[in-house]
Design an enzyme around this catalytic site. Structure first.
Site, PDB file in Angstrom:
ATOM      1  N   HIS A 142       0.974  11.842   6.028  1.00  0.00           N
ATOM      2  CA  HIS A 142       1.584  10.516   6.051  1.00  0.00           C
ATOM      3  C   HIS A 142       1.362   9.858   4.689  1.00  0.00           C
ATOM      4  O   HIS A 142       0.275   9.922   4.116  1.00  0.00           O
ATOM      5  CB  HIS A 142       0.944   9.676   7.162  1.00  0.00           C
ATOM      6  CG  HIS A 142       1.381   8.241   7.133  1.00  0.00           C
ATOM      7  ND1 HIS A 142       2.705   7.875   7.068  1.00  0.00           N
ATOM      8  CD2 HIS A 142       0.670   7.080   7.129  1.00  0.00           C
ATOM      9  CE1 HIS A 142       2.785   6.561   7.032  1.00  0.00           C
ATOM     10  NE2 HIS A 142       1.579   6.059   7.064  1.00  0.00           N
ATOM     11  N   ASN A 157       5.255   3.492   1.693  1.00  0.00           N
ATOM     12  CA  ASN A 157       4.962   3.844   3.082  1.00  0.00           C
ATOM     13  C   ASN A 157       6.139   3.403   3.960  1.00  0.00           C
ATOM     14  O   ASN A 157       6.325   2.217   4.196  1.00  0.00           O
ATOM     15  CB  ASN A 157       3.665   3.148   3.507  1.00  0.00           C
ATOM     16  CG  ASN A 157       3.240   3.492   4.921  1.00  0.00           C
ATOM     17  OD1 ASN A 157       4.006   4.086   5.682  1.00  0.00           O
ATOM     18  ND2 ASN A 157       2.025   3.108   5.282  1.00  0.00           N
ATOM     19  N   CYS A 216       2.681   4.575  12.311  1.00  0.00           N
ATOM     20  CA  CYS A 216       2.793   5.626  11.285  1.00  0.00           C
ATOM     21  C   CYS A 216       2.650   7.029  11.855  1.00  0.00           C
ATOM     22  O   CYS A 216       2.998   8.003  11.202  1.00  0.00           O
ATOM     23  CB  CYS A 216       1.771   5.391  10.182  1.00  0.00           C
ATOM     24  SG  CYS A 216       2.058   3.841   9.329  1.00  0.00           S
TER      25      CYS A 216
HETATM   26  O1  UT7 Z   1       0.144   3.507   7.165  1.00  0.00           O
HETATM   27  C1  UT7 Z   1      -0.656   2.909   8.134  1.00  0.00           C
HETATM   28  C2  UT7 Z   1      -2.060   2.943   7.802  1.00  0.00           C
HETATM   29  N1  UT7 Z   1      -2.347   2.145   6.635  1.00  0.00           N
HETATM   30  C3  UT7 Z   1      -3.115   2.620   5.679  1.00  0.00           C
HETATM   31  O2  UT7 Z   1      -3.514   3.763   5.734  1.00  0.00           O
HETATM   32  C4  UT7 Z   1      -3.502   1.693   4.553  1.00  0.00           C
HETATM   33  C5  UT7 Z   1      -4.972   1.822   4.265  1.00  0.00           C
HETATM   34  N2  UT7 Z   1      -5.452   0.890   3.249  1.00  0.00           N
HETATM   35  C6  UT7 Z   1      -5.112   1.007   1.935  1.00  0.00           C
HETATM   36  O3  UT7 Z   1      -4.291   1.816   1.548  1.00  0.00           O
HETATM   37  C7  UT7 Z   1      -5.839   0.120   0.960  1.00  0.00           C
HETATM   38  O4  UT7 Z   1      -6.924  -0.497   1.607  1.00  0.00           O
HETATM   39  C8  UT7 Z   1      -4.961  -0.969   0.276  1.00  0.00           C
HETATM   40  C9  UT7 Z   1      -3.957  -0.306  -0.655  1.00  0.00           C
HETATM   41  C10 UT7 Z   1      -4.266  -1.788   1.333  1.00  0.00           C
HETATM   42  C11 UT7 Z   1      -5.849  -1.886  -0.570  1.00  0.00           C
HETATM   43  O5  UT7 Z   1      -6.588  -1.137  -1.517  1.00  0.00           O
HETATM   44  P1  UT7 Z   1      -8.171  -1.338  -1.643  1.00  0.00           P
HETATM   45  O6  UT7 Z   1      -8.609  -0.421  -2.713  1.00  0.00           O
HETATM   46  O7  UT7 Z   1      -8.768  -1.143  -0.284  1.00  0.00           O
HETATM   47  O8  UT7 Z   1      -8.280  -2.801  -2.146  1.00  0.00           O
HETATM   48  P2  UT7 Z   1      -9.100  -4.015  -1.482  1.00  0.00           P
HETATM   49  O9  UT7 Z   1      -8.410  -4.516  -0.274  1.00  0.00           O
HETATM   50  O10 UT7 Z   1     -10.532  -3.618  -1.388  1.00  0.00           O
HETATM   51  O11 UT7 Z   1      -8.978  -5.104  -2.621  1.00  0.00           O
HETATM   52  C12 UT7 Z   1      -9.626  -4.956  -3.891  1.00  0.00           C
HETATM   53  C13 UT7 Z   1      -9.269  -6.142  -4.763  1.00  0.00           C
HETATM   54  C14 UT7 Z   1      -9.439  -7.483  -4.067  1.00  0.00           C
HETATM   55  O12 UT7 Z   1      -9.889  -8.421  -5.028  1.00  0.00           O
HETATM   56  P3  UT7 Z   1     -11.420  -8.861  -5.099  1.00  0.00           P
HETATM   57  O13 UT7 Z   1     -11.731  -9.436  -3.744  1.00  0.00           O
HETATM   58  O14 UT7 Z   1     -12.167  -7.588  -5.384  1.00  0.00           O
HETATM   59  O15 UT7 Z   1     -11.436  -9.838  -6.200  1.00  0.00           O
HETATM   60  C15 UT7 Z   1      -8.035  -7.823  -3.649  1.00  0.00           C
HETATM   61  O16 UT7 Z   1      -7.831  -9.199  -3.530  1.00  0.00           O
HETATM   62  O17 UT7 Z   1      -7.881  -6.056  -5.142  1.00  0.00           O
HETATM   63  C16 UT7 Z   1      -7.232  -7.282  -4.783  1.00  0.00           C
HETATM   64  N3  UT7 Z   1      -5.849  -6.957  -4.427  1.00  0.00           N
HETATM   65  C17 UT7 Z   1      -4.866  -6.860  -5.344  1.00  0.00           C
HETATM   66  N4  UT7 Z   1      -4.831  -7.012  -6.672  1.00  0.00           N
HETATM   67  C18 UT7 Z   1      -3.674  -6.809  -7.306  1.00  0.00           C
HETATM   68  C19 UT7 Z   1      -5.359  -6.704  -3.202  1.00  0.00           C
HETATM   69  N5  UT7 Z   1      -4.040  -6.426  -3.301  1.00  0.00           N
HETATM   70  C20 UT7 Z   1      -3.712  -6.520  -4.607  1.00  0.00           C
HETATM   71  C21 UT7 Z   1      -2.531  -6.342  -5.336  1.00  0.00           C
HETATM   72  N6  UT7 Z   1      -2.536  -6.498  -6.682  1.00  0.00           N
HETATM   73  N7  UT7 Z   1      -1.370  -6.008  -4.728  1.00  0.00           N
END
Ligand code: UT7
Length: 328
Positions: free
Chosen positions: A255, A285, A115
């Protein structure tokens, strides 16, 4: 006055096919509300069709770039292409693009910084202008992320999209263009965001395919924390070093990985909402594509002399910020 590398034209290319949150919700257990509130993304573009690699988008963007500036592709001295989804493992997609657009006099190579790829390529390209060695350097950021995304994995398939942006760099003697940069890497972060197989460490086998190791693997929360801190640190450093303030900074070009990351970075820089370039809602992204695509979309609002900071964080880990004074 010393020669600087000015951006003298910007172009982009986005595939027609739109993949909406609603459509994704039919494929995996997700919903529009979750995706929008956690990432800011509403839809993304996908390059469809057989044998259509990243070069398809890049060649179109570079052709448009030359047309816009009124130059022949034969005038290009060097073409740098940032991507992690090149057409082939080798040769470089930059070489393919030069062939497709007729850049017969250019040499070219790919830059792999995920990225942060566009930032690394922009900084590299600007050196060839500053030394006086080249007069026309094209810098491309392109990714066909759909080629390495598992559309059964809701944690990654909602984030990424396909797209390409490109800029032309030319010498400037009025102090406009790329003024300063800071680029960083931390290879120990590689295990948190990468493609496990397909390279020389783990060549493709039936086993790697079965284990789905050719897709993007990301530990989202971990990457999120690093992205916020590191992007903000280098962006603030860029401001301090160049006497930039929330008032004399015209634009932040962040980004487009997550709207929450963008807002956290802008807050640390004390930059107001109206100065942040944002298109994540439309394209998600696009990895190396996000920054030049932002410049492309906002180009009509840019003014000569505008102070701009581009900032990114990505797989590697890689990150960096560039201070550009807009040249036209
Ligand atoms: O570009 C390169 C660099 N990359 C980045 O900068 C990405 C950085 N990370 C992020 O943007 C975020 O961490 C994500 C968008 C990938 C995820 O968001 P988050 O707020 O960190 O969610 P999480 O991984 O903590 O998940 C929270 C909950 C989980 O459920 P439980 O364990 O709390 O029951 C996940 O299983 O949300 C669940 N979850 C979803 N639910 C609905 C994860 N993905 C989804 C989804 N739809 N697509």
């Amino acid at each position: 006055m010393a020669i600087t590398a000015a951006i003298t034209a910007v172009e982009g290319y986005l595939p027609d096919f739109v993949l909406s949150n609603e459509e994704l919700a039919k494929m995996v257990d997700t919903n529009d509300e979750w995706i929008t509130s956690r990432t800011g993304i509403k839809e993304r573009r996908i390059l469809k069709g057989k044998d259509q690699g990243a070069s398809v988008m890049a060649a179109e963007a570079v052709k448009r770039l030359c047309e816009k500036r009124g130059i022949s592709p034969e005038e290009i001295d060097l073409l740098l292409l940032a991507t992690v989804t090149g057409d082939y493992v080798f040769p470089a997609t930059a070489n393919v693009v030069c062939d497709k657009v007729g850049a017969k006099n250019a040499w070219s190579y790919d830059i792999n910084a995920a990225c942060s790829g566009f930032i690394f390529a922009l900084v590299t390209g600007s050196q060839f202008i500053q030394t006086g060695r080249h007069k026309k350097v094209v810098v491309v950021g392109v990714d066909k992320m759909s080629s390495i995304i598992n559309y059964a994995d809701r944690t990654t398939c909602i984030i990424f999209g396909d797209g390409c942006g490109a800029v032309l760099l030319e010498p400037n003697e009025d102090g406009l263009g790329v003024i300063d940069y800071v680029c960083k890497v931390d290879g120990s972060g590689r295990k948190h965001l990468y493609q496990k197989a397909g390279g020389s460490a783990k060549p493709p086998t039936a086993d790697t395919v079965e284990k789905q190791e050719h897709y993007v693997y990301q530990e989202g929360q971990h990457v999120f924390k690093f992205a916020v801190k590191e992007m903000a640190d280098v962006s603030v450093e860029m401001m301090k070093r160049n006497n930039l303030t929330k008032d004399n900074l015209a634009w932040l070009v962040p980004h487009q990985a997550n709207k929450r990351i963008i807002h956290a970075v802008a807050e640390r820089m004390e930059v107001s909402e109206d100065k942040i370039m944002m298109n994540i809602h439309k394209y998600g992204n696009t990895t190396a594509g996000t920054l030049p695509l932002c410049l492309w979309e906002y180009q009509d609002r840019l003014k000569k002399g505008d102070n701009i900071i581009l900032s990114a964080f990505g797989g590697g880990f890689t990150w960096g910020a560039v201070y550009v004074k807009w040249a036209y």
